[in-house]
Every structure is written in C-alpha cells, then in structure tokens.
Motif scaffolding. Sequence first.
Motif, PDB file in Angstrom:
ATOM      1  N   PRO A  80       4.468   8.507  13.145  1.00 39.88           N
ATOM      2  CA  PRO A  80       5.041   9.496  12.235  1.00 39.88           C
ATOM      3  C   PRO A  80       4.662  10.924  12.617  1.00 39.88           C
ATOM      4  O   PRO A  80       5.373  11.861  12.278  1.00 39.88           O
ATOM      5  CB  PRO A  80       4.436   9.135  10.875  1.00 39.88           C
ATOM      6  CG  PRO A  80       3.897   7.776  11.021  1.00 39.88           C
ATOM      7  CD  PRO A  80       3.572   7.577  12.465  1.00 39.88           C
ATOM      8  N   CYS A 116      -2.790  12.964  13.723  1.00 43.50           N
ATOM      9  CA  CYS A 116      -2.748  11.516  13.452  1.00 43.50           C
ATOM     10  C   CYS A 116      -3.141  11.218  12.009  1.00 43.50           C
ATOM     11  O   CYS A 116      -4.129  11.741  11.515  1.00 43.50           O
ATOM     12  CB  CYS A 116      -3.703  10.787  14.391  1.00 43.50           C
ATOM     13  SG  CYS A 116      -4.062   9.090  13.930  1.00 43.50           S
ATOM     14  N   ILE A 117      -2.333  10.389  11.326  1.00 45.00           N
ATOM     15  CA  ILE A 117      -2.638  10.076   9.932  1.00 45.00           C
ATOM     16  C   ILE A 117      -3.311   8.713   9.788  1.00 45.00           C
ATOM     17  O   ILE A 117      -3.545   8.256   8.672  1.00 45.00           O
ATOM     18  CB  ILE A 117      -1.381  10.144   9.035  1.00 45.00           C
ATOM     19  CG1 ILE A 117      -0.294   9.194   9.542  1.00 45.00           C
ATOM     20  CG2 ILE A 117      -0.858  11.575   8.963  1.00 45.00           C
ATOM     21  CD1 ILE A 117       0.915   9.109   8.616  1.00 45.00           C
ATOM     22  N   GLY A 118      -3.595   8.061  10.900  1.00 45.72           N
ATOM     23  CA  GLY A 118      -4.338   6.791  10.824  1.00 45.72           C
ATOM     24  C   GLY A 118      -3.630   5.697  10.069  1.00 45.72           C
ATOM     25  O   GLY A 118      -4.262   4.889   9.400  1.00 45.72           O
ATOM     26  N   CYS A 119      -2.301   5.658  10.173  1.00 47.78           N
ATOM     27  CA  CYS A 119      -1.564   4.657   9.401  1.00 47.78           C
ATOM     28  C   CYS A 119      -1.631   3.284  10.053  1.00 47.78           C
ATOM     29  O   CYS A 119      -1.554   2.273   9.377  1.00 47.78           O
ATOM     30  CB  CYS A 119      -0.115   5.087   9.216  1.00 47.78           C
ATOM     31  SG  CYS A 119       0.812   5.268  10.747  1.00 47.78           S
ATOM     32  N   ASP A 163       0.834  -1.202   0.000  1.00 44.83           N
ATOM     33  CA  ASP A 163       0.000   0.000   0.000  1.00 44.83           C
ATOM     34  C   ASP A 163       0.862   1.242   0.000  1.00 44.83           C
ATOM     35  O   ASP A 163       1.863   1.324   0.709  1.00 44.83           O
ATOM     36  CB  ASP A 163      -0.886   0.022   1.255  1.00 44.83           C
ATOM     37  CG  ASP A 163      -2.250  -0.568   0.995  1.00 44.83           C
ATOM     38  OD1 ASP A 163      -2.740  -0.402  -0.140  1.00 44.83           O
ATOM     39  OD2 ASP A 163      -2.820  -1.188   1.900  1.00 44.83           O
ATOM     40  N   HIS A 164       0.457   2.209  -0.787  1.00 44.47           N
ATOM     41  CA  HIS A 164       1.168   3.484  -0.809  1.00 44.47           C
ATOM     42  C   HIS A 164       0.282   4.446  -1.562  1.00 44.47           C
ATOM     43  O   HIS A 164      -0.541   4.031  -2.372  1.00 44.47           O
ATOM     44  CB  HIS A 164       2.498   3.348  -1.538  1.00 44.47           C
ATOM     45  CG  HIS A 164       2.329   2.996  -2.993  1.00 44.47           C
ATOM     46  ND1 HIS A 164       2.533   3.892  -3.992  1.00 44.47           N
ATOM     47  CD2 HIS A 164       1.911   1.861  -3.587  1.00 44.47           C
ATOM     48  CE1 HIS A 164       2.270   3.324  -5.151  1.00 44.47           C
ATOM     49  NE2 HIS A 164       1.884   2.086  -4.948  1.00 44.47           N
ATOM     50  N   ASP A 165       0.396   5.730  -1.300  1.00 45.42           N
ATOM     51  CA  ASP A 165      -0.319   6.669  -2.160  1.00 45.42           C
ATOM     52  C   ASP A 165       0.398   8.004  -2.269  1.00 45.42           C
ATOM     53  O   ASP A 165       1.057   8.264  -3.255  1.00 45.42           O
ATOM     54  CB  ASP A 165      -1.775   6.842  -1.707  1.00 45.42           C
ATOM     55  CG  ASP A 165      -2.666   7.359  -2.832  1.00 45.42           C
ATOM     56  OD1 ASP A 165      -2.292   7.165  -3.997  1.00 45.42           O
ATOM     57  OD2 ASP A 165      -3.723   7.952  -2.561  1.00 45.42           O
ATOM     58  N   CYS A 166       0.322   8.829  -1.220  1.00 44.39           N
ATOM     59  CA  CYS A 166       0.833  10.190  -1.410  1.00 44.39           C
ATOM     60  C   CYS A 166       2.344  10.242  -1.489  1.00 44.39           C
ATOM     61  O   CYS A 166       2.907  11.115  -2.120  1.00 44.39           O
ATOM     62  CB  CYS A 166       0.333  11.105  -0.289  1.00 44.39           C
ATOM     63  SG  CYS A 166       1.259  10.954   1.249  1.00 44.39           S
ATOM     64  N   ARG A 167       3.023   9.324  -0.842  1.00 41.64           N
ATOM     65  CA  ARG A 167       4.480   9.285  -0.788  1.00 41.64           C
ATOM     66  C   ARG A 167       5.087  10.570  -0.257  1.00 41.64           C
ATOM     67  O   ARG A 167       6.168  10.985  -0.670  1.00 41.64           O
ATOM     68  CB  ARG A 167       5.079   8.938  -2.160  1.00 41.64           C
ATOM     69  CG  ARG A 167       4.719   7.537  -2.583  1.00 41.64           C
ATOM     70  CD  ARG A 167       5.760   6.910  -3.472  1.00 41.64           C
ATOM     71  NE  ARG A 167       5.355   5.543  -3.821  1.00 41.64           N
ATOM     72  CZ  ARG A 167       6.017   4.764  -4.643  1.00 41.64           C
ATOM     73  NH1 ARG A 167       7.124   5.189  -5.199  1.00 41.64           N
ATOM     74  NH2 ARG A 167       5.589   3.547  -4.898  1.00 41.64           N
ATOM     75  N   GLU A 168       4.383  11.256   0.599  1.00 36.88           N
ATOM     76  CA  GLU A 168       5.019  12.368   1.291  1.00 36.88           C
ATOM     77  C   GLU A 168       4.676  12.364   2.773  1.00 36.88           C
ATOM     78  O   GLU A 168       4.774  13.381   3.442  1.00 36.88           O
ATOM     79  CB  GLU A 168       4.699  13.698   0.614  1.00 36.88           C
ATOM     80  CG  GLU A 168       3.215  13.981   0.411  1.00 36.88           C
ATOM     81  CD  GLU A 168       2.994  15.319  -0.300  1.00 36.88           C
ATOM     82  OE1 GLU A 168       2.943  15.325  -1.536  1.00 36.88           O
ATOM     83  OE2 GLU A 168       2.880  16.340   0.392  1.00 36.88           O
ATOM     84  N   ILE A 200       1.813  11.821   4.554  1.00 42.43           N
ATOM     85  CA  ILE A 200       0.635  12.430   5.163  1.00 42.43           C
ATOM     86  C   ILE A 200      -0.638  11.605   4.978  1.00 42.43           C
ATOM     87  O   ILE A 200      -1.546  11.698   5.791  1.00 42.43           O
ATOM     88  CB  ILE A 200       0.458  13.893   4.654  1.00 42.43           C
ATOM     89  CG1 ILE A 200      -0.527  14.673   5.485  1.00 42.43           C
ATOM     90  CG2 ILE A 200       0.053  13.914   3.203  1.00 42.43           C
ATOM     91  CD1 ILE A 200      -0.044  15.054   6.830  1.00 42.43           C
ATOM     92  N   CYS A 201      -0.710  10.767   3.952  1.00 46.43           N
ATOM     93  CA  CYS A 201      -1.983  10.082   3.716  1.00 46.43           C
ATOM     94  C   CYS A 201      -2.159   8.885   4.637  1.00 46.43           C
ATOM     95  O   CYS A 201      -3.270   8.492   4.955  1.00 46.43           O
ATOM     96  CB  CYS A 201      -2.132   9.666   2.259  1.00 46.43           C
ATOM     97  SG  CYS A 201      -1.192   8.208   1.782  1.00 46.43           S
ATOM     98  N   GLY A 202      -1.035   8.290   5.063  1.00 47.45           N
ATOM     99  CA  GLY A 202      -1.132   7.165   5.991  1.00 47.45           C
ATOM    100  C   GLY A 202      -1.415   5.840   5.319  1.00 47.45           C
ATOM    101  O   GLY A 202      -1.691   4.851   5.980  1.00 47.45           O
ATOM    102  N   GLN A 203      -1.367   5.805   4.005  1.00 49.15           N
ATOM    103  CA  GLN A 203      -1.674   4.538   3.343  1.00 49.15           C
ATOM    104  C   GLN A 203      -0.494   3.565   3.369  1.00 49.15           C
ATOM    105  O   GLN A 203      -0.690   2.365   3.403  1.00 49.15           O
ATOM    106  CB  GLN A 203      -2.135   4.789   1.893  1.00 49.15           C
ATOM    107  CG  GLN A 203      -2.418   3.500   1.126  1.00 49.15           C
ATOM    108  CD  GLN A 203      -3.805   3.441   0.524  1.00 49.15           C
ATOM    109  OE1 GLN A 203      -4.704   4.153   0.939  1.00 49.15           O
ATOM    110  NE2 GLN A 203      -4.000   2.594  -0.444  1.00 49.15           N
TER     111      GLN A 203
END
Lengths: 228, 637, 248
Positions: free
Chosen positions: C225, C159-162, C55-60, C62-65
């Motif tokens: 994070p 909290c980014i909910g990762c 899983d990955h998305d924003c790669r900066e 902040i998205c927590g994916q």
Amino acid sequence: MAFIQGLFKTSVARKNIMAVTGLFTVFFLIIHLVGNLILIIPDSFFPIEFWSNVANQHDMYNAYSHFLVHFWPISVVAWILYIGLAIHVIDALLITVKNWKAHGEKYVKIDNSTSNWYSRNMGILGTIIGIFIVIHMGQFWLKYKVLGTEHDLYELVVGTFKQTWVLVLYLIGIISLGFHLAHGILSAHRSLGIYPKSIMNVMKYIGLCLAILMAVLYGIIPLIIYFQ
Amino acid sequence: MALNAKEPKGALKDKWRLYNEHKDLVNPANRKKIDVIVVGAGLSGGGASASLAELGYNVKTFFFQDSGRRSHSVAAQGGVNAAKNYQNDGDTIYKMFYDTIKGGDYRSRESNVYRMAQLSVDLIDHMTAQGVPFGREYSGYLSNRSFGGVLVSRTFYARGQTGQQLLMATYQAMMKQVKKGTLTQYNRHEILDFVLVDGKARGVIVRDLVTGKIERHSAHAVVLGTGGFGKIYYLSTLAMNSNVSATWRAHKKGAFFANPSWTQIHPTALPQAGDHQSKLTLMSESLRNDGRIWVPLKKDDDRLPNDIPSEDRDYYLERRYPAFGNLVPRDVASRAAKERMDAGHGVGKLKNAVYLDFRTAIGKLGVATIKERYGNLFTMYKKITGIDAYKEPMKISPAAHFSMGGLWVDYELGTTIPGLYAVGEANFADHGANRLGANSLLQASVDGNFVLPNTISNFLANEIRTGPIPTDTPEFDEVEKAVKDKLEKLLSIKGKTPVDRIHRALGKIMFKEVAMSRNEKGLIWAIKEIKKLRKQFWNDAAIYGEANGMNSELEKAGRLADYLEIAELMAKDALSRNESCGAHYREEFVSEDGEAKRNDKEFMYSAAWEWLGKPDWKLHKEHLEFHDIEVKTRSYK
Amino acid sequence: MKITLKIWRQDGPKSKGKLETFQLNEVEQDMSFLEMLDMLNESLAVKGERSVEFDHDCREGICGQCSLVINGQAHGPESHYTTCQTHMRSFKDGDTIFIEPFRAKAFPVIRDLKVNRDSFDTIIQAGGYISALTGNAPEANNIPIHHNISESAFDSAACIGCGACVATCKNSSAALFVSAKISHLAKLPQGQVERKERIEYMITAHDEEGFGSCTHTGACAMVCPQEVQLLDIARMNYEFNRALCKAT
C-alpha cells in the motif's frame, strides 16, 4: 567465527550463494555459446585466413573442442563450474524446502497477476534445465571427453541434432534457460545487493536482453543443423 | 474535594525548571522494584512506556491493537509544532504559548501550555535523533510549514504522514525496551477496570481479546494514554476501535472528567456517502493553504461544480473572514460550513458537503506544484471517492476529530486518583476549548516522553518500600467480579438491535445537538434521547457469542455502554456552560455578527465532573488565571 | 448490488477452517469493502450468529491493521490500496468474492480472518531502531541531511507493517518489510552507528520467525500500500554483505 558461520545460514547469505554460482554459470554460458556459434558459420566464410589450418567448419569446430579439452586452465574453470552448479542445485533445494515450510495453508483462490510466471517457477525451470544438462553432457561430454569413444565431435554433434526428439528436447531446455535467465540475472544482482536505482534500471533491460539473446542464439544452432 | 493543580511557584518560564529542581527522585537501583502500568501505545502511552522503561522501571503496556504501531496517532497527517524559530520569523516559546492559549479561547491552564511550548524544542531534537525523516530543504536543514490560527511557520512535517513517522520512532523505542526486558507489552488486551487499594491506583483488570480470559495486573502507578473519544459520534476521523472506556471507567472510580463536551469538529473530512458509512477520512488542514472553499450561491443548485460560474459561487470563508480567509481555525471553519449547509447550500447527494476547489491554485501554480504539495492527499481522495480532484473540486464536510476534554489532571499530569496519570489526548490539559493544528502530536509526545517520566517520580519516590502489589486481595476480587458480571449482563441481553446501529443512532443525536452548535433546547432533548437509547441498548442490543473467546461484538458493546454514559455528561457539560468559547458554540451566546461570545466573568474555569453514580455528576471548577497574557476576544476577521 | 461472499471461517489457530458462503443483496457501490463486512456482521448479529472476525482500525489506510486476501489478492483488486480503502465500486453486481486471511507460517490465524503478526514486532525488537535515549538528543539541525536522502529514507519509512508483502509472497518472505526498516535507518546519518548489528540481528530474527527467503518475484512491491520499492530489498542485501565484510 561462529557468528560468520551463523550468517551463512541466513536466508540472505543463501541467496548470495545462488547469485554467485548462477552468475558464474551465465559467464560460462556466454563462452560456451561463442564457441558453438562456429556450428552456424556458413561454408562461404571458409577458408579463414588468420587461422592457418582452418579450411572448413568441420576442422574449426574440432580444433576448438580439442583446445578446450587439452588446455589445462580450462579444466580448472570447468571443475569450478561443476562444483558451482552442484552448489546452485543443493542451495536451491534447501531454499525451496525452507520456503515451503514458511508457507502456511494454501489459498483457496489465488490471483498471480502481480508477478511473472517464470519468476515464480524458477525451481521448475531449473529442474528442466538440470535434466537437460544431464542428457546434454551424456551425449557429448561423456562420449567425447570422459570415455573418449568419439573423436570427431563435429560429426557427433551434427549427427545428434539431426534427430527430431533431440531438437525438441533442446528447444525445451533452451527456452527454459531463457526464462530462467530472464528472472535470474536481475534477481542475482538484487541478491548481491546492487541497489542504486540508475544501475538497476539498466540492469533490468540488460538481464532481459541477455536472456533473449542467449535463448535465440542457442536455439538457432540445433535448428539450423536440423534443417540443413 | 478541592482541585489542586499543583502548579509550582515562580515565573511562568521558570516553573518547569523549578519543579524539576524540587521534586523527589527514585534511585536507579530502586526503579526495578517499581511496576508501572501504561495503557495505550500511541505517542503518549508509547512514549511514556519507552521513557519509563529506559529509566529502569518495570513497565507493562496494554493496548487493544495487534501492535503498538497501529495506535491512532499513526493517522495524524499535518505535522508537529515547535518553537525552534528556524525560519527566523520571530517565533519564540512565548509566541507559541500565546497562540495556543488564544487558539484555545483562554480556557487552558497557563503553566501546562507554557511547558508544552518549552519542551517542543527538545521534542524535535529527540525525534530527529530517533530517525524521523522530517521534511527538509535542499540545504539539508529542517523545513517548516504554516498551520491555521498562527502567524509564523513552526510546523515540522514528514509529508502527510507526520503522525505515522513519530509513532514509528516511539514504537521502535518501545520495541527496544521490550528486547531489553524492561517493558512487557500486552497486545490485544483491553482494560476493563481499575483496582484501587487504599485510594491509590494499584492495578487493572484486563480482558485478553484473543482468549477472552480476564486477567489481573498490579503496579505502583497506572498511566492512561488512551486517546480521545470522538468515536462517540460514530462518524468521525478516529479509528473504529478508539474508545473512551479506559478513561471513563477511571472516571467512575473517582477520576474527575474535565470539559467533556469540547470536541473539535474538523472542517476538512470527506463527507458521508450513505447510511452504511463507518468512518470519515480526514483530509489534512494543509489543503486549505491552496484550496478555496465555496458553496453554490443558489440553494439546491444541482449543476456540476465545474458548470457553476464564479458569480454563482459563494466563497463564504473569504467573505466572512477577510483577514484569515480559508485559513481560519478549525472550529470557525466547521461552523461556517454547517451554517451554509443548514441554509440549504450543501452539495453532494446528501447535501452534506462544501467544495474545496483547487482551480485557482492550479491555474496559478500548475498541476505539478499542487501534485508535489498534496499528491498523496489527492491520491487518497481518489482511492476513497473515485474522483480526480485535479479536475473537479473535492467535496468536504466537518467531522468529529479531537477531544479537548478528558480526565482532569494537575501540573504533574496526575488525575484526582493518586497514582493514576493521564497523558496526551486522554487528559484535558493543554488545548483549552479548541486545539490548534499540529499541537496534538506535540502534546501527546511531550507528555509521554518528557513530562510524565519526570513527574511520576515525585509519586513513586514514596513507593520504594511498598514492595510488589499482590493481586490475590479482596480489592482485586471485587473488581474482577464486577467486570465479569458486566460482561455476563451484556451477553444476557440477547436482543435484536445490532450494536453498531445503536452507536449510529447515538452519533446522530450527538452530532446534531452536541457538536458544532448547541442550544439549551437541543441539549435537553439530547439528554432525553440518550437516556432512551441507553435503555434500548440494555434491553435490546444484539450481542451474542461467548465471553471466553474472541468476540468483537462484545468488545464494541462494552465500549458503547460507556459512550452512552459519557454522552449524557457531554450534553450536561455543554448545557452548564452558558457561553460560547472555542469549539463550544452556544447559539444563545453570540455576538451581533454571529461569532462566539465568551463570558469570562462567570465561566473562566475548567469544568471537572465528579461521578456520583447511576449517571449523576457533581461539578467542580478549576478557576483559570491569566497572569502572563492579556485576555482578549478571539477574532480572525 | 448482489454479492456472494465465500469467507474463510476458522475457530482458532489449531482448528480446521473452511469457506462459508454468505449472500448480501443490498450492497452499494459507495460502500467500502469493510463496511460491506460490517453489513454482513449486522445481519449475523440480528440472527444471533457469531460475527465474522476481521482486523481493522483506522480505516484510512495508514494503521496497517486491516488484512484480508480478496479474490486471491492481498488487500483486494486495486494495487497499492489497503483493504479499508477498497470500495465496492471495484466489484460488479452478481460477483462472488473470496475472502481469506493473510496466510503464512509466521502469521497464524487467530480466528476467521484475523491473524497474529507478532513476528513483525519481534523483527523490529531485534534491531529496528536507533538507540537514542530520551533527552540525549543533539540539536536537530546539527546534522544536515540532503533533501533527497531524507525523502528516500521516508519512502522506506512509510511502511505500515500490514504484512501484505508476506501474504502475497509465494515464499512467505518478509524481505520487503525488513528491508524497508533497514533502508530507512541505513540511509540516515543517525542510523549509522548501529548499522552492522541491526542488519545481522534483524535478518536472523526474520529467519527464526519462520519467514521464507526472497526470490525477487516482485509480487510484494505490487501490492504494497505504501509502494515500498524492491530496491530496498537490494539495499538490505547490500547492508548484509557489507556487515559480512566488516566482520571479517
């Protein structure tokens, strides 16, 4: 009411119970320690004048234990303590089982540098302490108070501590207790919801100091007696 | 088909009120009989989902992330604009409208922009009530900061994570509706196509990204809040999975696509470090408040930045734009950086960056103040580059960021397909040819929370007698078959070139010729190259695995296939516009001092493209009229 | 750099997984950790093999994916980083890197390194919001909030909910996640009205989703994070006890 009962099943409520019973035990441990420090008062301190019939350590210690056994409010507190400890143990088991269930598959590789080993192993430390308490009570409480086979507690204590295996056992038990408290005191405050930063920053040190102090003072008693 | 923007009659400031007074409504009891599909769960899609569900419609929200909280609105840093005039600096709704129109280089629709400025005021109230911890003064009142291209402080912010905080509020509002049962969310689902019944948008075909199952869902209306497509450049500030597929497939079903080539290139992103790079992290525009941008005066100067004395530095923004200096709008700043880099003054290993230097500010204000203002950005910079920006200048570089273009929508945010709506960055509406900082969070939130829930009732009022839309109809059969065939086709290529590699190649073409600076020759070349690449993709893409299960390569391939089509339209759109405006800078159309030169006589229109099949398009023009603002040359000198 | 990867491969939630070994020879220091995995997947694609799902998305950050437990640490070796912010410069030539999914009963593996974190959504659904319907809000400046309170609420709201807190917790407790939301809303005046119900519902949901209970080892706060504080957990417990007292 059903709602309140429900709340007591929650993870937070269970931790509350751990905290209350734990902290009560800490309170007991302090009292217990103070009494037993009599055992390391040097002979040169005696006779102590304010207590008329105390001529030496032997008498003082026996007087103290006699008082404990025969002053009824102490018995009430003692029973609260026994029940509290039992709840502490049962609750710990319930929480541990639930936490085991919450864990999925084990990590193949695990790096634990993010937490203290004793924080992670409160259960193991608690088990060691539990075994220690059983032996400890069997040695003194059972013989002196319940069965009444021994009347001179001072002789019993000193005699017992002269044995090497007892010394080793006590040191293990007491060190475990120290680590248990090093995590437990602060953790209990968190569980109870004391959150202001100023208090908790101080609490961190109080908890740690108390744990070290208890371990050192409790540890010193059998050591001194053993080498006397 | 003629474009009808459906702007209400009346004075500019009364239009929204008049619209609401005269639109049709749906009775609360009837709303439960009406299904609405929302695609996307960011600020626009999520806001629309939550608001529509609050109203009592049956909402189904689809998104490809694992949770709505991951939508890329989360990454917006700087803030959200609102004409509250808390600072008493003379801000008004009109001023905000004026700044936005001017910032967009007079290429946006007056009525939409004015409405956005009007509703900005309510948005701050709404978000504060939802628990967004906006930055505050010690008095306890809300604080503001200033952003590029405006002369007042109207930007509300929550540190450098404003987008995250607004999205959390929106996501939480959605979650509340999920619990109430008015909203069903479908996470890890991707829209593959739309189903039209009697010309109206009536459903979607989606793929469950976990099981690979193709599903049919029907509704009385469909709302797209799917964001922008800057990821077409491969290297961009967007999330890895951001895509154009939903809007593009809607386009291929009949929705016009407007101004596709207008992409904002953000001047302050981190530069590419190597070929492996997948993403360019944005550094907030706010850094330009205290940072000074420069390049070495000498070409290919290999000295370390701190060893280059002041006389050998070229603070080119301050030199070229003395009035706004380092705070010129984004398009201007990006172009100026590109100009310097093309001239051989770029810095870094790949000569693809310029310096953003805080030495002056640190000298004047001290490290502590800079840390307080930008601490999180400096930390982020350190995390990614390993460099301490308190000690040496940051290296920054322009990166694709925001799509001003999108589905063409009217005043009601309806596309040219009845029943299909587009909100937020997915539509083209409010930013003209260049978006001002902190207007994107605003537009997305306002569209989703306030505009769409009000305008969609005008359409849904006629649907109360329709009844549930069945999915076992020939229309659904047909689209589902087409979708499955396409997936099969992708999987049958079994080539040798990884999907990402083709995407990178596409990105290179696009960033070279269809980005900051364009010219006829380059655009024609780009179209040729895109077609070649498309052919290569369909002949040699390495897509393996199965359709009936999780397959992220297949997902990427499907998205890239759409990018390869819209890329051509972007180039075509850029080629057709023989003027420079905002982010669209045609080298042939510049003033004597090298600034963008508009051609209002011929190009004062939004270009809405109609899909004609096998990549070909027909241009429709929505002529723009400005009654309430004087059209001037945009100058920041 | 030459890197050996030992990656967890698992076809589905019910199937058995195992570690698979891969070798990468041309890893660069400047690469992000996920770009290194991209590189691996490209090499698999060329060979026609199934890619490693992660899983990955924003790669900066902040998205927590993004998730991943790297060498036994959630989000990798650097504390307070997300996986996507982790770069290969944190590793050495010749290193062997173990990559496993976030593990907890409440986070079942979907495939390979992807896990299902719907349980977090469920917890928020239980009460992690302020019920202010669109269009109902009073003027924002009507309720002044002290700067420090607002900032403190932000610290929790960040909290980014990762789910790294859960992944790293020996009890798989989501206490830090829940407490961040509880604290965020409890600190703000807007969150007062639903304060009691919120804590009750969210704690109940937390337990029902199968998370363990917090034993305050503090590991979660070390990997978070966004540096959400352990004090938030104490705050959550306070809110719980407060609700308990108000109920009786």
